[in-house]
Design an enzyme around this catalytic site. Structure first.
Site, PDB file in Angstrom:
ATOM      1  NE  ARG A 114      38.487  45.504 -36.749  1.00 22.98           N
ATOM      2  CZ  ARG A 114      37.961  45.433 -35.515  1.00 22.98           C
ATOM      3  NH1 ARG A 114      38.461  46.164 -34.553  1.00 22.98           N
ATOM      4  NH2 ARG A 114      36.934  44.664 -35.278  1.00 22.98           N
ATOM      5  CB  CYS A 158      33.750  50.646 -33.818  1.00 25.37           C
ATOM      6  SG  CYS A 158      33.898  48.970 -34.390  1.00 25.37           S
ATOM      7  CB  CYS A 214      46.173  59.631 -28.481  1.00 22.63           C
ATOM      8  SG  CYS A 214      44.424  59.833 -28.907  1.00 22.63           S
ATOM      9  CB  CYS A 224      47.633  57.861 -25.114  1.00 22.01           C
ATOM     10  SG  CYS A 224      46.419  57.310 -23.887  1.00 22.01           S
ATOM     11  CB  CYS A 257      32.285  47.787 -31.432  1.00 18.59           C
ATOM     12  SG  CYS A 257      33.892  47.901 -30.600  1.00 18.59           S
ATOM     13  CB  CYS A 283      41.452  62.550 -24.286  1.00 15.07           C
ATOM     14  SG  CYS A 283      41.384  61.076 -23.244  1.00 15.07           S
ATOM     15  CB  CYS A 318      37.430  44.704 -29.448  1.00 16.58           C
ATOM     16  SG  CYS A 318      38.446  45.456 -30.744  1.00 16.58           S
TER      17      CYS A 318
HETATM   18  N1  SAM Z   1      39.741  56.853 -25.267  1.00 17.85           N
HETATM   19  C1  SAM Z   1      39.480  55.472 -25.323  1.00 17.85           C
HETATM   20  C2  SAM Z   1      40.658  54.655 -24.855  1.00 17.85           C
HETATM   21  O1  SAM Z   1      41.797  54.988 -25.178  1.00 17.85           O
HETATM   22  O2  SAM Z   1      40.424  53.673 -24.165  1.00 17.85           O
HETATM   23  C3  SAM Z   1      39.030  54.993 -26.677  1.00 17.85           C
HETATM   24  C4  SAM Z   1      39.537  55.638 -27.942  1.00 17.85           C
HETATM   25  S1  SAM Z   1      41.251  55.407 -28.298  1.00 17.85           S
HETATM   26  C5  SAM Z   1      41.501  56.552 -29.586  1.00 17.85           C
HETATM   27  C6  SAM Z   1      41.279  53.799 -29.045  1.00 17.85           C
HETATM   28  C7  SAM Z   1      42.625  53.255 -29.490  1.00 17.85           C
HETATM   29  O3  SAM Z   1      43.022  53.878 -30.703  1.00 17.85           O
HETATM   30  C8  SAM Z   1      43.831  53.444 -28.594  1.00 17.85           C
HETATM   31  O4  SAM Z   1      43.854  52.556 -27.535  1.00 17.85           O
HETATM   32  C9  SAM Z   1      44.962  53.194 -29.547  1.00 17.85           C
HETATM   33  O5  SAM Z   1      45.315  51.837 -29.539  1.00 17.85           O
HETATM   34  C10 SAM Z   1      44.390  53.597 -30.912  1.00 17.85           C
HETATM   35  N2  SAM Z   1      45.049  54.797 -31.436  1.00 17.85           N
HETATM   36  C11 SAM Z   1      44.901  56.066 -31.014  1.00 17.85           C
HETATM   37  N3  SAM Z   1      45.693  56.913 -31.695  1.00 17.85           N
HETATM   38  C12 SAM Z   1      46.372  56.155 -32.582  1.00 17.85           C
HETATM   39  C13 SAM Z   1      47.372  56.453 -33.565  1.00 17.85           C
HETATM   40  N4  SAM Z   1      47.833  57.681 -33.751  1.00 17.85           N
HETATM   41  N5  SAM Z   1      47.839  55.439 -34.317  1.00 17.85           N
HETATM   42  C14 SAM Z   1      47.391  54.177 -34.116  1.00 17.85           C
HETATM   43  N6  SAM Z   1      46.468  53.846 -33.212  1.00 17.85           N
HETATM   44  C15 SAM Z   1      45.976  54.811 -32.436  1.00 17.85           C
HETATM   45 FE1  SF4 Z   2      42.357  59.618 -24.642  1.00 20.49          FE
HETATM   46 FE2  SF4 Z   2      43.500  59.061 -26.945  1.00 20.49          FE
HETATM   47 FE3  SF4 Z   2      44.408  57.918 -24.729  1.00 20.49          FE
HETATM   48 FE4  SF4 Z   2      41.972  57.217 -25.718  1.00 20.49          FE
HETATM   49  S1  SF4 Z   2      43.952  56.886 -26.679  1.00 20.49           S
HETATM   50  S2  SF4 Z   2      42.500  57.652 -23.591  1.00 20.49           S
HETATM   51  S3  SF4 Z   2      41.333  59.188 -26.585  1.00 20.49           S
HETATM   52  S4  SF4 Z   2      44.440  60.110 -25.193  1.00 20.49           S
END
Ligand code: SAM
Ligand code: SF4
Ligand code: DTB
Length: 372
Positions: free
Chosen positions: A278, A115, A78, A75, A146, A71, A206
């Site tokens: 949730r 989802c 992530c 973040c 979703c 990606c 959501c």
């Molecule tokens: N990439 C898209 C976005 O971020 O908008 C969608 C997928 S992203 C993985 C969805 C959500 O998963 C993130 O906004 C975050 O809140 C949650 N998430 C991701 N990694 C996580 C982690 N290690 N622990 C808890 N929640 C996590």
């Molecule tokens: Fe990309 Fe993960 Fe951030 Fe979603 S949460 S935008 S998958 S880096």
């Protein structure tokens, strides 16, 4: 002494009159809820929960990563960010048939919502067509749909809604003040804008966040304030406990006290009385007692299935056993309340599981009797 603490408790509780749906909570009011004696906070959250929901029904969603890894966003929590080496490779968008097959399996296991998540900044035009087909096909199975695909503009949100997408997930993740410590490649305002596009297009929202990322208590209050300011409130509010993935910058952050996590669930329930809250990522690492407290605090939705997007989730059998133990039942799809299929599927599984548990208990008693 006893009456003094009772009085202060009563004063605090007037902060949240039941039945009122508010969007104007101040951070100070929210902090006062967090500061309530734990028993008072949970009692209040239970009252609000029971005013709006069947207290023993839990909505059940299954997740699938339709496009994993690499990606372009940074973040820090992530595992899918291309900035960090977490051992995840870059995968292509899954084929529609593969997604439908997984959705069917989720339905058979008793999920009511499917989802689909993609590691994108936002969907590209050529991918969107495929994704729209996924929505149509999954919806045709009778599941709620979703998606979480990153930022969407007005046009993309409109096309997703038109294809029949019920919910769009886009999280605020943390407070506006702490946000810059966690993500630098998209802004808080970008996120709010996407949520606006989703709402405008007529889809259900959501939106939630992650706790345990090293944020201060005030950040948790401020995150919940931002969510409660959305008008209407998001229909679904995922509260994730950080899953610490090796290779991400947050892999060694201090654990959040589970009681603080439960307080946040209870406060979310009080601030957003009609929303599904949730209990999201992090359940696998959580004790059963913490999960039970989360349900008591007003959580009424979970991710169900052995996998979240790239990390683990409690095994399906374990969740079924937990439902039996607590007398919980899966909530039926809103769009299909007369469709008994989903209810029957999970209930059959639950009855089978209880029968096994009873058999085991009977054998244990018989065994104990022979030894007495
Ligand atoms: N990439 C898209 C976005 O971020 O908008 C969608 C997928 S992203 C993985 C969805 C959500 O998963 C993130 O906004 C975050 O809140 C949650 N998430 C991701 N990694 C996580 C982690 N290690 N622990 C808890 N929640 C996590
Ligand atoms: Fe990309 Fe993960 Fe951030 Fe979603 S949460 S935008 S998958 S880096
Ligand atoms: C949400 O709030 N949590 C889900 C869902 N929305 C998409 C994702 C959790 C991801 C946990 C890390 C992983 O499995 O990659």
């Amino acid at each position: 002494m006893i009456s003094a603490s009772h009085e202060s408790r009563a004063a605090s509780l007037t902060l949240a009159p039941r039945g009122e749906i508010r969007h104007d909570w101040t951070v100070e009011e929210i902090e006062a809820l967090f500061a309530l004696p734990f028993n008072d906070l949970l009692f209040h959250a239970q009252q609000v929960h029971r005013d709006h929901f069947d207290p023993n029904a839990v909505q059940v969603s299954t997740l699938l990563s339709i496009k994993t890894g690499a990606c372009p966003e940074d973040c820090k929590y992530c595992p899918q960010s291309g900035y960090y080496n977490t051992g995840l490779g870059k995968e292509k968008l899954l084929e529609v048939e593969k997604v439908v097959e997984q959705a069917r399996a989720a339905r058979e296991a008793g999920a009511s919502r499917f989802c689909m998540g993609a590691a994108w900044k936002s969907p590209r035009e050529k991918d969107l067509d495929v994704v729209l087909e996924m929505v149509r096909r999954v919806k045709a199975l009778g599941l709620e749909t979703c998606m979480t695909l990153g930022m969407v503009d007005t046009d993309q949100a409109g096309r997703l809604a038109e294809a029949g997408l019920d919910y769009y997930n886009h999280n605020l993740d943390t407070s506006p003040e702490y946000y810059g410590e966690i993500i630098t490649t998209r802004t808080y305002a970008d996120r709010l804008e996407t949520l606006g596009h989703v709402r405008q297009a007529g889809m259900k929202v959501c939106a939630g966040g992650i706790l345990g990322m090293g944020e201060a208590p005030r950040d948790r209050a401020a995150l919940l304030q931002q969510l409660a300011r959305l008008e209407p409130h998001p229909e679904s509010v995922p509260i994730n406990m950080l899953v610490k993935v090796p290779g991400t910058p947050l892999e060694n952050v201090d654990d959040l006290d589970p009681i603080e996590f439960i307080r946040a669930i209870a406060v979310a329930r009080i601030l957003m009385p009609q929303s599904h809250v949730r209990l999201s990522a992090g359940r696998e690492q959580m004790s059963e007692s913490t999960q039970v407290l989360a349900f008591l605090a007003g959580a009424n939705s979970i991710f169900y299935g052995d996998q979240l997007l790239t990390t683990g989730n409690p095994q399906v059998d374990q969740d079924r056993a937990l439902f039996v133990k607590l007398g919980l039942h899966p909530e039926q799809r809103e769009s299909c309340v007369d469709d008994a299929h989903q209810q029957a599927t999970l209930e059959t599984a639950l009855v089978r599981q209880s029968a096994t548990a009873l058999d085991t208990e009977a054998s244990r008693l018989a065994y104990d009797a022979t030894r007495a």
